[in-house]
Design a protein around this motif. Sequence first.
Motif, PDB file in Angstrom:
ATOM      1  N   GLU A  24       0.874  -1.110  -0.187  1.00 34.12           N
ATOM      2  CA  GLU A  24       0.022   0.013   0.050  1.00 34.12           C
ATOM      3  C   GLU A  24       0.805   1.342   0.076  1.00 34.12           C
ATOM      4  O   GLU A  24       0.352   2.270  -0.396  1.00 34.12           O
ATOM      5  CB  GLU A  24      -0.859   0.028   1.177  1.00 34.12           C
ATOM      6  N   SER A  25       2.080   1.299   0.445  1.00 31.79           N
ATOM      7  CA  SER A  25       3.026   2.438   0.415  1.00 31.79           C
ATOM      8  C   SER A  25       3.558   2.514  -0.978  1.00 31.79           C
ATOM      9  O   SER A  25       4.509   3.523  -0.718  1.00 31.79           O
ATOM     10  CB  SER A  25       4.068   2.338   1.779  1.00 31.79           C
ATOM     11  N   GLY A  26       3.286   2.143  -1.830  1.00 26.80           N
ATOM     12  CA  GLY A  26       4.043   2.092  -3.322  1.00 26.80           C
ATOM     13  C   GLY A  26       5.298   1.377  -3.272  1.00 26.80           C
ATOM     14  O   GLY A  26       6.012   1.748  -3.823  1.00 26.80           O
ATOM     15  N   GLY A  27       5.466   0.303  -2.511  1.00 23.28           N
ATOM     16  CA  GLY A  27       6.894  -0.505  -2.314  1.00 23.28           C
ATOM     17  C   GLY A  27       7.255  -1.134  -3.739  1.00 23.28           C
ATOM     18  O   GLY A  27       6.186  -1.388  -4.484  1.00 23.28           O
ATOM     19  N   PRO A  28       8.300  -1.687  -3.697  1.00 27.48           N
ATOM     20  CA  PRO A  28       8.445  -2.511  -5.111  1.00 27.48           C
ATOM     21  C   PRO A  28       7.838  -3.910  -4.937  1.00 27.48           C
ATOM     22  O   PRO A  28       7.407  -4.334  -4.020  1.00 27.48           O
ATOM     23  CB  PRO A  28       9.948  -2.840  -4.768  1.00 27.48           C
ATOM     24  N   ILE A  29       7.504  -4.460  -6.117  1.00 27.05           N
ATOM     25  CA  ILE A  29       6.812  -5.519  -6.317  1.00 27.05           C
ATOM     26  C   ILE A  29       8.044  -6.812  -6.378  1.00 27.05           C
ATOM     27  O   ILE A  29       8.892  -6.753  -7.038  1.00 27.05           O
ATOM     28  CB  ILE A  29       6.231  -5.774  -7.633  1.00 27.05           C
ATOM     29  N   PHE A  30       8.293  -7.571  -5.341  1.00 24.17           N
ATOM     30  CA  PHE A  30       9.239  -8.559  -5.145  1.00 24.17           C
ATOM     31  C   PHE A  30       8.764  -9.714  -5.809  1.00 24.17           C
ATOM     32  O   PHE A  30       7.913 -10.515  -5.171  1.00 24.17           O
ATOM     33  CB  PHE A  30       9.714  -8.647  -3.643  1.00 24.17           C
ATOM     34  N   VAL A  31       9.214 -10.121  -7.065  1.00 21.53           N
ATOM     35  CA  VAL A  31       8.898 -11.556  -7.364  1.00 21.53           C
ATOM     36  C   VAL A  31      10.068 -12.593  -6.939  1.00 21.53           C
ATOM     37  O   VAL A  31      11.025 -12.483  -7.310  1.00 21.53           O
ATOM     38  CB  VAL A  31       8.915 -11.423  -8.919  1.00 21.53           C
ATOM     39  N   ASN A  32       9.336 -13.381  -6.010  1.00 19.72           N
ATOM     40  CA  ASN A  32      10.158 -14.637  -5.605  1.00 19.72           C
ATOM     41  C   ASN A  32      10.281 -15.729  -6.832  1.00 19.72           C
ATOM     42  O   ASN A  32       9.662 -16.718  -6.432  1.00 19.72           O
ATOM     43  CB  ASN A  32       9.538 -15.236  -4.364  1.00 19.72           C
ATOM     44  N   GLY A  33      10.793 -15.579  -7.998  1.00 17.58           N
ATOM     45  CA  GLY A  33      10.662 -16.180  -8.943  1.00 17.58           C
ATOM     46  C   GLY A  33      12.238 -17.091  -9.350  1.00 17.58           C
ATOM     47  O   GLY A  33      12.434 -17.597 -10.024  1.00 17.58           O
ATOM     48  N   GLY A  34      13.051 -17.125  -8.299  1.00 19.29           N
ATOM     49  CA  GLY A  34      14.454 -17.797  -8.255  1.00 19.29           C
ATOM     50  C   GLY A  34      14.884 -18.323  -6.951  1.00 19.29           C
ATOM     51  O   GLY A  34      14.211 -18.063  -5.723  1.00 19.29           O
ATOM     52  N   HIS A  35      15.580 -19.459  -7.152  1.00 18.80           N
ATOM     53  CA  HIS A  35      16.282 -19.821  -6.061  1.00 18.80           C
ATOM     54  C   HIS A  35      17.395 -20.530  -6.431  1.00 18.80           C
ATOM     55  O   HIS A  35      17.632 -20.885  -7.466  1.00 18.80           O
ATOM     56  CB  HIS A  35      15.340 -21.141  -5.324  1.00 18.80           C
ATOM     57  N   PRO A  36      18.313 -20.562  -5.223  1.00 15.09           N
ATOM     58  CA  PRO A  36      19.730 -21.576  -5.603  1.00 15.09           C
ATOM     59  C   PRO A  36      19.679 -22.847  -6.227  1.00 15.09           C
ATOM     60  O   PRO A  36      18.554 -23.710  -5.877  1.00 15.09           O
ATOM     61  CB  PRO A  36      20.743 -21.405  -4.532  1.00 15.09           C
ATOM     62  N   ILE A  37      20.351 -23.398  -6.707  1.00 14.42           N
ATOM     63  CA  ILE A  37      20.245 -24.983  -7.497  1.00 14.42           C
ATOM     64  C   ILE A  37      21.554 -25.565  -6.625  1.00 14.42           C
ATOM     65  O   ILE A  37      22.321 -25.142  -6.220  1.00 14.42           O
ATOM     66  CB  ILE A  37      20.670 -25.031  -9.063  1.00 14.42           C
ATOM     67  N   GLY A  38      21.222 -27.053  -6.294  1.00 16.11           N
ATOM     68  CA  GLY A  38      21.979 -27.996  -5.680  1.00 16.11           C
ATOM     69  C   GLY A  38      21.458 -28.454  -4.785  1.00 16.11           C
ATOM     70  O   GLY A  38      20.379 -28.215  -4.039  1.00 16.11           O
ATOM     71  N   GLY A  39      22.666 -29.150  -3.846  1.00  8.47           N
ATOM     72  CA  GLY A  39      22.179 -29.862  -2.521  1.00  8.47           C
ATOM     73  C   GLY A  39      22.104 -28.774  -1.415  1.00  8.47           C
ATOM     74  O   GLY A  39      22.184 -27.584  -1.572  1.00  8.47           O
ATOM     75  N   LYS A  40      21.509 -29.133  -0.184  1.00  8.00           N
ATOM     76  CA  LYS A  40      21.357 -28.476   0.706  1.00  8.00           C
ATOM     77  C   LYS A  40      22.724 -27.405   0.987  1.00  8.00           C
ATOM     78  O   LYS A  40      22.409 -25.957   1.272  1.00  8.00           O
ATOM     79  CB  LYS A  40      21.103 -29.178   2.155  1.00  8.00           C
ATOM     80  N   LYS A  41      23.877 -28.018   1.000  1.00  5.77           N
ATOM     81  CA  LYS A  41      24.994 -27.010   1.539  1.00  5.77           C
ATOM     82  C   LYS A  41      25.068 -26.105   0.328  1.00  5.77           C
ATOM     83  O   LYS A  41      25.460 -25.018   0.459  1.00  5.77           O
ATOM     84  CB  LYS A  41      26.348 -27.940   1.440  1.00  5.77           C
ATOM     85  N   ARG A  42      24.900 -26.317  -1.088  1.00  7.19           N
ATOM     86  CA  ARG A  42      25.066 -25.298  -2.101  1.00  7.19           C
ATOM     87  C   ARG A  42      24.059 -24.260  -2.035  1.00  7.19           C
ATOM     88  O   ARG A  42      24.375 -23.114  -2.293  1.00  7.19           O
ATOM     89  CB  ARG A  42      25.203 -26.161  -3.250  1.00  7.19           C
ATOM     90  N   ARG A  43      22.811 -24.902  -1.776  1.00  8.49           N
ATOM     91  CA  ARG A  43      21.911 -23.854  -1.774  1.00  8.49           C
ATOM     92  C   ARG A  43      21.903 -22.723  -0.597  1.00  8.49           C
ATOM     93  O   ARG A  43      21.488 -21.603  -0.647  1.00  8.49           O
ATOM     94  CB  ARG A  43      20.437 -24.458  -1.335  1.00  8.49           C
ATOM     95  N   LYS A  44      22.787 -23.036   0.477  1.00  9.29           N
ATOM     96  CA  LYS A  44      23.015 -21.935   1.445  1.00  9.29           C
ATOM     97  C   LYS A  44      23.962 -20.999   0.937  1.00  9.29           C
ATOM     98  O   LYS A  44      23.956 -19.859   1.271  1.00  9.29           O
ATOM     99  CB  LYS A  44      23.910 -22.672   2.715  1.00  9.29           C
ATOM    100  N   GLY A  45      24.850 -21.375  -0.140  1.00 10.86           N
ATOM    101  CA  GLY A  45      25.562 -20.184  -0.570  1.00 10.86           C
ATOM    102  C   GLY A  45      26.842 -20.022   0.153  1.00 10.86           C
ATOM    103  O   GLY A  45      27.089 -20.765   1.312  1.00 10.86           O
TER     104      GLY A  45
END
Length: 216
Positions: A24-45
Motif C-alpha cells: 500500500e505504501s507504493g513499495g517494490p513488487i518482489f517476485v520470488n521467482g528464483g532460488h539456488p540450485i544444488g544440494g542443501k550445502k550449495r543452496r546455502k551459498g
Amino acid sequence: MHDGVKTRLDTGSNDIDDVDRENESGGPIFVNGGHPIGGKKRRKGKLISLDVPLREQAHRYALFNTNCAQVDELVNEHKVFIDTQPRKSRWAHAQNHSHEFANWLEEKVKSNNVPDHSFWLAKGPSPTSKRYHWYYVNGYRFHTKSRDARCHTQNSGVSITALTPSFESSREKNPAVGNVDYYSRILDIVELDYWSQFKVVLFRCEWYQLGKTSTA
C-alpha cells in the motif's frame, strides 16, 4: 522458446513461486521467482565480503532498478538537483547523479518519514553477502562462467536490449538515447542482504557491445 513451452527445467507456471503484490505504501513488487540450485550445502551459498567499490556498484544498480514509485521520485528529484549545478557538462551531471545518489538518499531519509522498505534500501546492503555458482530464475538455469568451464552444456550466456544514453566522449553535450544490444557471460551470482529485511540477487557480468567490453 516462448513462455508456454515446457522443458525438463521449465514445467510452466507451477515452477514460479508466489508473487508479493505492490504494497500500500507504493513499495517494490518482489517476485520470488528464483532460488539456488544444488544440494542443501550449495543452496546455502558461500558467505563473502564484497570490497567497497563492488558493493557500491551493486547497491547503485539496486537503487536505480527498484520498481518503487517513491524511490523513482527521489531519483528524479536528485537528478533535477544535479542538473542545477553550474558550469557542468551533461557528462559530468550524469556521472555525479549516478555516483552521488546513494549518499544523498541516505541523508534524505533521515529527515523524512518514509516507508520501511525505502529506509532499509537507503541504508545500503550489509557488508556480508552470499555467492552462488548456480541459480534458477523463471524456468531457466544459470551458471557462472567458471562453473560452465567444467560442463558440456553452457548456461552462463545472457543478453539484454537496454534503452541507453550514450556519450561518445566526456566532451559530448547531447548524449544519444536508443536501444543497445548487450551480450554477456555471468562471472558471479551475488545475493545482497539488506539487513534481513529483503534480499536482492544480482548477476555480475562481462558485457560485450560493439567491440567494447565492461564488467558490471
